[in-house]
Design a protein around this motif. Structure first.
Motif, short mmCIF file in Angstrom:
data_model
loop_
_atom_site.label_atom_id
_atom_site.label_comp_id
_atom_site.label_asym_id
_atom_site.label_seq_id
_atom_site.Cartn_x
_atom_site.Cartn_y
_atom_site.Cartn_z
N GLY A 5 0.84 -1.20 0.00
CA GLY A 5 0.00 0.00 0.00
C GLY A 5 0.87 1.24 0.00
N PRO A 16 -0.44 2.90 5.11
CA PRO A 16 -1.24 1.73 5.44
C PRO A 16 -0.69 0.94 6.63
N SER A 17 -1.58 0.16 7.21
CA SER A 17 -1.19 -0.89 8.15
C SER A 17 -1.88 -2.16 7.67
N TYR A 18 -1.43 -3.29 8.19
CA TYR A 18 -1.88 -4.56 7.65
C TYR A 18 -2.36 -5.48 8.75
N ASN A 32 -6.00 -7.79 5.30
CA ASN A 32 -6.49 -6.48 4.91
C ASN A 32 -5.36 -5.45 4.92
N CYS A 33 -5.59 -4.37 4.24
CA CYS A 33 -4.71 -3.22 4.18
C CYS A 33 -5.57 -2.04 4.60
N MET A 52 -3.06 0.56 -3.93
CA MET A 52 -2.46 -0.67 -3.43
C MET A 52 -2.14 -1.59 -4.60
N SER A 91 4.88 -2.37 3.08
CA SER A 91 4.41 -3.56 2.38
C SER A 91 4.04 -4.61 3.42
#
Length: 95
Positions: A5, A16-18, A32-33, A52, A91
Motif C-alpha cells: 500500500g 497503510p497498516s496490515y 487487509n490493508c 495498493m 508492504s
C-alpha cells in the motif's frame, strides 16, 4: 499473496497498516490493508484514493516482487517529492 500500500497523501489519514486473521474451522485466512482517520474532526465529503498493489504467486515470487516493487516506488517517490526526501513505502506480505 501479498499487498503493498502506498502511504496516505491526506494529513488526517495514516497508513497503510496490515492485518491477517485465520479461521481454522473454515480453513480461510483473511488479510487487509487499512488506512485510518487520525483526526477527531469530520473530513470533507469528497473522493479519496488509496493505491495498493496485490501480488499473487508462490511465496518466493511474492516476496521478490514486493521487494522490487517497494524499491521502484521509493525511487519514484524520491524523484517526485519536492524536498528530495523519500517517503516511506510499506508492504505486507501475507504468508
Amino acid at each position: 499473496m501479498g499487498v503493498v500500500g502506498l502511504p496516505a497523501r491526506f494529513p488526517a489519514v495514516r497508513g497503510p497498516s496490515y492485518g491477517r486473521f485465520r479461521f481454522k474451522r473454515e480453513r480461510v485466512t483473511k488479510w487487509n490493508c487499512v488506512y485510518r482517520l487520525t483526526s477527531s474532526e469530520p473530513i470533507p465529503a469528497e473522493d479519496y484514493r488509496f493505491r495498493m498493489f496485490v501480488v499473487v504467486g508462490t511465496r518466493p515470487m511474492v516476496e521478490r516482487t514486493i521487494d522490487e516493487l517497494t524499491k521502484q516506488l521509493e525511487t519514484q517517490a524520491a524523484a517526485t517529492n519536492p524536498d528530495g526526501k523519500s517517503r516511506p513505502v510499506s508492504s505486507g506480505p501475507s504468508p
